[in-house]
Design an enzyme around this catalytic site. Structure first.
Site, PDB file in Angstrom:
ATOM      1  N   GLY A  43      26.118  21.274   2.966  1.00  7.27           N
ATOM      2  CA  GLY A  43      25.102  22.317   3.074  1.00  7.27           C
ATOM      3  C   GLY A  43      25.365  23.489   2.138  1.00  7.27           C
ATOM      4  O   GLY A  43      24.443  24.016   1.511  1.00  7.27           O
ATOM      5  N   CYS A  44      26.614  23.898   2.044  1.00  3.90           N
ATOM      6  CA  CYS A  44      26.953  25.043   1.191  1.00  3.90           C
ATOM      7  C   CYS A  44      26.813  24.697  -0.290  1.00  3.90           C
ATOM      8  O   CYS A  44      26.434  25.550  -1.095  1.00  3.90           O
ATOM      9  CB  CYS A  44      28.361  25.537   1.509  1.00  3.90           C
ATOM     10  SG  CYS A  44      28.495  26.171   3.203  1.00  3.90           S
ATOM     11  N   THR A  45      27.093  23.473  -0.646  1.00  5.36           N
ATOM     12  CA  THR A  45      26.902  23.042  -2.028  1.00  5.36           C
ATOM     13  C   THR A  45      25.414  23.058  -2.367  1.00  5.36           C
ATOM     14  O   THR A  45      25.015  23.558  -3.428  1.00  5.36           O
ATOM     15  CB  THR A  45      27.508  21.643  -2.255  1.00  5.36           C
ATOM     16  OG1 THR A  45      28.915  21.720  -1.975  1.00  5.36           O
ATOM     17  CG2 THR A  45      27.287  21.171  -3.676  1.00  5.36           C
ATOM     18  N   ASN A  48      24.324  26.762  -2.697  1.00  2.00           N
ATOM     19  CA  ASN A  48      24.822  27.393  -3.921  1.00  2.00           C
ATOM     20  C   ASN A  48      24.151  26.829  -5.164  1.00  2.00           C
ATOM     21  O   ASN A  48      23.878  27.567  -6.101  1.00  2.00           O
ATOM     22  CB  ASN A  48      26.346  27.256  -4.012  1.00  2.00           C
ATOM     23  CG  ASN A  48      27.056  28.365  -3.295  1.00  2.00           C
ATOM     24  OD1 ASN A  48      27.296  29.427  -3.852  1.00  2.00           O
ATOM     25  ND2 ASN A  48      27.379  28.142  -2.024  1.00  2.00           N
TER      26      ASN A  48
END
EC number: 1.11.1.24
Length: 158
Positions: A43-45, A48
């Protein structure tokens, strides 16, 4: 957690380019400050990458982009290099920034997925919080910046 109308808590940190970032030094420009749980996670990838791919558009709309997680600076820099991220990414492994902004999950001790839009005067204008719908952060940032141009920024309609 910091709310709309609050004065943005100041912080000083070093980004992955070796540059010092002092939030108060960015006054006069809007800042999109986003907190995310952990570098290198799915999710964070995705989140970002979305910000990376729209970094120039956010700048055209008059805002600086800064990302923060509780990872170490080394981990953030490895993540930034792997993903081709050129905006400021800050490691907050001591959790000073995260605590000041009130974004830590109580038991997990990692950041919630929260984005703050900070006005030119240093007050919080808008807060976006979607834990799982990671694309909504970028979408909501762009919608807000386009609908609420910063003083002196006429590129919002472009």
């Amino acid at each position: 957690m910091i709310s709309v109308g609050d004065l943005a808590p100041d912080f000083v940190a070093t980004d992955c380019h070796g540059q010092g970032v002092r939030l108060s030094a960015l006054r006069g420009r809007r800042v999109v400050l986003f907190f995310f749980p952990k570098a290198f996670t799915v999710g964070c990838t995705i989140e970002n990458r979305a910000f990376r791919d729209n970094h120039e558009r956010i700048r055209e709309l008059g805002a600086e982009l800064v990302g923060v997680s509780v990872d170490t600076l080394t981990t953030q820099c490895d993540f930034a290099q792997q993903e081709g991220i050129h905006f400021a990414l800050l490691g907050d492994d001591e959790r000073r920034i995260s605590r000041a902004w009130g974004v830590l999950w109580p038991v997990l001790n990692i950041d919630r997925r929260v984005t703050f839009i900070i006005g030119v005067d240093g007050t919080v204008e808008h807060v976006i919080q979607h834990e799982v719908r990671v694309y909504r952060h970028l979408d909501d940032v762009l919608k807000y910046l386009q609908a609420h141009p910063a003083p002196g920024n006429d590129s919002a309609s472009a």
